[in-house]
Design an enzyme around this catalytic site. Structure first.
Site, PDB file in Angstrom:
ATOM      1  N   ASP A 168       0.581  -1.026   0.161  1.00 43.63           N
ATOM      2  CA  ASP A 168      -0.132  -0.273   0.158  1.00 43.63           C
ATOM      3  C   ASP A 168       1.297   1.357  -0.228  1.00 43.63           C
ATOM      4  OD1 ASP A 168       0.910  -0.201   1.977  1.00 43.63           O
ATOM      5  OD2 ASP A 168      -1.059  -0.162   3.316  1.00 43.63           O
ATOM      6  N   GLY A 169       1.775   1.151  -0.106  1.00 46.50           N
ATOM      7  CA  GLY A 169       3.470   2.228  -0.227  1.00 46.50           C
ATOM      8  C   GLY A 169       3.523   3.071   1.438  1.00 46.50           C
ATOM      9  N   ASP A 187      19.500  -5.440  -0.156  1.00 48.80           N
ATOM     10  CA  ASP A 187      18.987  -4.164  -0.430  1.00 48.80           C
ATOM     11  C   ASP A 187      19.053  -3.268   0.856  1.00 48.80           C
ATOM     12  OD1 ASP A 187      17.005  -6.764   0.322  1.00 48.80           O
ATOM     13  OD2 ASP A 187      15.640  -5.199   0.489  1.00 48.80           O
TER      14      ASP A 187
HETATM   15  P1  AMP Z   1      11.781  -3.004   3.464  1.00 50.34           P
HETATM   16  O1  AMP Z   1      11.427  -3.786   4.340  1.00 50.34           O
HETATM   17  O2  AMP Z   1      12.408  -2.083   3.946  1.00 50.34           O
HETATM   18  O3  AMP Z   1      13.539  -3.786   3.159  1.00 50.34           O
HETATM   19  O4  AMP Z   1      11.524  -2.956   2.567  1.00 50.34           O
HETATM   20  C1  AMP Z   1      11.615  -4.383   1.261  1.00 50.34           C
HETATM   21  C2  AMP Z   1      10.881  -3.924  -0.117  1.00 50.34           C
HETATM   22  O5  AMP Z   1       9.693  -4.212   0.252  1.00 50.34           O
HETATM   23  C3  AMP Z   1      11.162  -2.876  -0.366  1.00 50.34           C
HETATM   24  O6  AMP Z   1      11.326  -2.792  -1.927  1.00 50.34           O
HETATM   25  C4  AMP Z   1      10.533  -1.985   0.104  1.00 50.34           C
HETATM   26  O7  AMP Z   1       9.897  -0.426  -0.694  1.00 50.34           O
HETATM   27  C5  AMP Z   1       8.441  -2.577   0.093  1.00 50.34           C
HETATM   28  N1  AMP Z   1       7.828  -2.465   0.764  1.00 50.34           N
HETATM   29  C6  AMP Z   1       8.233  -2.732   1.969  1.00 50.34           C
HETATM   30  N2  AMP Z   1       6.669  -1.954   2.525  1.00 50.34           N
HETATM   31  C7  AMP Z   1       6.345  -1.473   1.242  1.00 50.34           C
HETATM   32  C8  AMP Z   1       4.954  -0.562   1.409  1.00 50.34           C
HETATM   33  N3  AMP Z   1       3.497  -1.364   3.134  1.00 50.34           N
HETATM   34  N4  AMP Z   1       4.067  -0.879   0.709  1.00 50.34           N
HETATM   35  C9  AMP Z   1       4.805  -0.878  -0.502  1.00 50.34           C
HETATM   36  N5  AMP Z   1       5.938  -1.592  -0.522  1.00 50.34           N
HETATM   37  C10 AMP Z   1       6.831  -1.879   0.579  1.00 50.34           C
HETATM   38 MG    MG Z   2      14.992  -1.500   2.750  1.00 48.64          MG
END
Ligand code: AMP
Ligand code: MG
Length: 487
Positions: free
Chosen positions: A122-123, A249
């Protein structure tokens, strides 16, 4: 009007590296906090902005002059599995700001709505993880650990759907850059040499200008990154910090800690400790972190080698850099632990002395923070830590060795104690205190618990902290056993 000196170099790179995107509309932005010290350090000229204007800016509703928001493309190995497309799915890079000293920083909104990389997400960001990242990243900064920073936090007035509904929030994050190992992997996997080479040149100019001149920049960059990662992980380990999601990442080229999700500081010292609920196999356990950093560097090496015109000739150098990572890590670890032992000089046996101290701590799972900080008292009083340890005789034997070592370099006990108090914190963001701050905010819209905790964790070496409740471990009923991403 609020002004920052924007100069957006990433959008001048090839189009494949990012997608332009705008922050989503939110219903009722409200300022939780703005980091005024950081704001001023970035060179912000701010003429009496009120909270509503700041809330509009830090929720993405009002764009600062010079901002040009983009979502950055990246891939990554998540728990060992390669995912060719991740990218900023809930974050937007507003742009880059040049501070008064000429340094370049990314300003990023996190939780600002969907982007081209959102996939099913949901971003958005719930309030809890935003407060956690704010607290822990600012604590890390105060502890002297390279890290992204928190510039502001706002609530959006909207609710986000997670296991339960939660208040929505947005964090504004500042970083030397958001270039990740996964950014290189994204273009390597696509065999997009144009983008990969542009990314390499950009990274060299931005973070390793001294390496840019090298006749052989690929191994030279790898070595420089290895050194920063080795230092970073040694720092984490010296504080009992567990990142929780060391995917490629979430590993920066700059050497800053990034993406505070289910991270936690250990209380009782258990090298095998894992907090993250999603880390079923314990891949990112405390003790595995140096090995994982090495594994991640090998992934960076693979991505960089796809650019090489002569990979076979570079392979040997690159293998050696990766293979040497443990030694590099031990050098940084020794340097940090010497300070924590109150030593000013270096001897070969220092790491053994530190490791024997760690073994005593592990035998009783003593509180990591209190044990290291307690060395300041132990230097002066042999019984100072008797309450923490079952084998007090073993502690006294170790203490004699340690005092002898201090004596040979001419360091009196009180000098050692003062050094220790500057090297080992009294206060870290203890998990139960972080949870308490999140609960008060989420359940009662009360941010005073967060504010007080933030003040405590951003003065971590203050002796006052030892006497305050922030310096004390969780009681059994308060103990946190698991942390959640909450994304
Ligand atoms: P992270 O947990 O920050 O390492 O995120 C891993 C991946 O999941 C990244 O590409 C984030 O942009 C994506 N992501 C995490 N939470 C969301 C969310 N609520 N909506 C869209 N993308 C998400
Ligand atoms: Mg991340």
């Amino acid at each position: 009007m609020l002004k920052l000196n924007f100069d957006n170099s990433y959008i001048r790179l090839p189009d494949q590296l990012f997608k332009r995107s705008a922050p989503a509309a939110v219903s009722d932005p409200s300022l939780i906090r703005v980091n005024r010290t950081l704001f001023a350090a970035l060179g912000a000229t701010e003429s009496a902005l009120d909270d509503a204007e700041l809330a509009a800016v830090f929720s993405g509703q009002a764009l600062l002059s010079g901002a040009d928001p983009i979502a950055q493309a990246y891939a990554g190995h998540q728990f060992g599995q390669f995912v060719p497309q991740l990218g900023d799915g809930r974050a937007l890079l507003l742009g880059e700001v040049i501070d008064p000293e000429g340094r370049r920083f990314d300003i990023q909104l996190k939780g600002s709505g969907r982007t081209a990389f959102s996939r099913g997400g949901d971003g958005l960001a719930p309030l809890g993880p935003v407060l956690r990242e704010y607290l822990v990243s600012e604590a890390m900064q105060a502890l002297g650990v390279p890290t992204t920073r928190a510039l502001a936090a706002v609530t959006t007035g909207d609710r986000v759907a997670r296991e339960q509904w939660a208040p929505g929030a947005i964090l504004t994050r500042v970083a030397a850059s958001h270039i990740r190992i996964g950014t290189f992997q994204y273009f390597a996997a696509r065999e997009d040499h144009e983008a990969l080479d542009a990314l390499l040149q950009h990274t060299l100019q931005r973070h390793y200008p001294e390496v840019a001149e090298s006749p052989d920049p690929i191994p030279a960059l790898l070595e420089a990154v290895a050194d920063r990662q080795a230092r970073l992980i040694a720092h984490w380990m010296s504080l009992g910090f567990i990142h929780g999601v060391m995917n490629t990442d979430n590993t920066t080229l700059s050497g800053e800690t990034i993406d505070y999700g289910p991270c936690a500081f250990m209380e009782g010292y258990r090298p095998e400790q894992v907090f993250s609920s999603i880390d079923q196999g314990g891949r990112y356990a405390y003790r595995n972190q140096p090995g994982i950093a090495q594994w991640n560097l090998a992934r960076l090496a693979e991505a960089l080698l796809t650019l090489s015109s002569n990979p076979d000739s570079q392979l040997e150098d690159i293998r050696e850099i990766i293979a040497d990572f443990p030694q590099r890590y031990e050098l940084h670890r020794a340097e940090i632990l010497r300070r924590k032992l109150g030593l000013a000089s270096a001897e070969d046996d220092d790491l053994a002395l530190a490791d024997d101290w760690l073994a005593l701590m592990a035998a009783d799972s003593t509180d990591f923070t209190l044990s290291w900080r307690g060395l300041a008292n132990l230097a002066q009083d042999p019984a100072a830590l008797d309450e923490l340890f079952s084998d007090t005789g073993a502690v006294r034997t170790w203490r004699d060795r340690w005092l002898a070592r201090l004596h040979t370099e001419g360091t009196p006990a009180d000098t050692a104690a003062a050094r220790i108090q500057g090297a080992s914190p009294a206060v870290i963001p203890r998990n139960h205190r972080v949870e308490e701050a999140i609960r008060a905010a989420e359940d009662n819209n009360d941010f005073s618990v967060f504010d007080k905790l933030l003040a405590a964790v951003t003065s971590p070496f203050d002796p006052e902290g030892e006497r305050s409740h922030y310096g004390q471990p969780a009681a059994p009923s308060e103990r946190v056993y698991q942390t959640f991403c909450g994304t």
